[in-house]
Design an enzyme around this catalytic site. Sequence first.
Site, PDB file in Angstrom:
ATOM      1  N   LYS A  89     -19.083 -52.594  20.729  1.00  0.00           N
ATOM      2  CA  LYS A  89     -18.506 -53.941  20.821  1.00  0.00           C
ATOM      3  C   LYS A  89     -18.986 -54.677  22.078  1.00  0.00           C
ATOM      4  CE  LYS A  89     -15.304 -53.006  24.162  1.00  0.00           C
ATOM      5  NZ  LYS A  89     -14.800 -53.790  25.300  1.00  0.00           N
ATOM      6  N   THR A 120     -13.175 -58.874  22.533  1.00  0.00           N
ATOM      7  CA  THR A 120     -14.267 -58.861  23.500  1.00  0.00           C
ATOM      8  C   THR A 120     -15.294 -59.954  23.216  1.00  0.00           C
ATOM      9  OG1 THR A 120     -13.956 -56.469  23.651  1.00  0.00           O
ATOM     10  CG2 THR A 120     -15.950 -57.349  24.631  1.00  0.00           C
TER      11      THR A 120
END
Length: 341
Positions: A199, A256
């Site tokens: 991620k 994120t």
Amino acid sequence: MAAAGKTTAGKITVLGAGSWGTAFAKVLADAGQPVTLWARRRDVADAVTRDRENGDYLPGIRLPDNLAATSDPRVALDGADTVVLAVPSQSLRHNLTAWRSLLAPDATLVSLAKGIERGTLRRMSEVIVEVTGVPDDRIAVVSGPNLAREIAEEQPTATVIACRDHDRAVAVQRACTTGYFRPYTITDVIGCEIGGACKNVIALSCGMADGLGFGANTLGTLITRGLAETSRLGAALGADPMTFAGLAGLGDLVATCSSPLSRNRTFGARLGSGESMAQAQAAVHGQVAEGVKSCSAIRELAQRHGVEMPITEVVHRVCHDGFHPREMAGELIGRKTKPER
């Protein structure tokens, strides 16, 4: 065989006083646990003790009175039943080598680091096993939407505690459950670690797209296709595909990739707007954008297992081969068309 009866966290030490280590130490303290926070720099430990604040990483956040701080690892680890490892992924091996002789024989080791080690291509739990020699069922991994500032401000969030020994996972879960922090448990350590590492790389690409002036369609595309390539790598390594639909996969990825609090997204946005790598590093105030270092290891790991990861590939080229972010869109959009699944 998994150890039985590890149902309490006991004395807890957090090694690493960056933003996430400090925030997680606060969570543990708010949950009623006496916690010791180890800081590499003595001035940080002294400030926490004196001012109840880590001004370098979480300014304005008051830390609980049951959170002690020290810069001496021997003091921090003395009698610690649960040791939380909150140092950057690429420095974990070096630090843990220095600490391993201080670890209690049956301590639970909890990894907060999200990355793949360069050179060895090890996940963080694999690094811990290799350095310490502990069985892998003594290692737990924390992953999910873990933006440190929001958690320190006690904004509601959830996370995942992954451990092959379910009793240990539950012990950590109980130790960090508060009115604002809700942990779930799973046994898929591989999926948690791959989701957490990848991620950061996808967030870099989303930041680059934002810096180039692209909008929500581009962001949605990168998040979705980023999740697809993360899931492919995870499946090749033996992860449960359902993990990537949960907090350690989609949840962490969305947070994120979307938030200006994300160092990786901020770093990518600076690159997309035309700044150099050095200028982008200055923008995150010396903190680590894990995806910059991990993208190459993830790319190599994917190649080793025959997994196609086009977003990771272009991020690697931007960060390490001089590829310009504006070339990223053409590279990805120009790929051969094919079915979505």
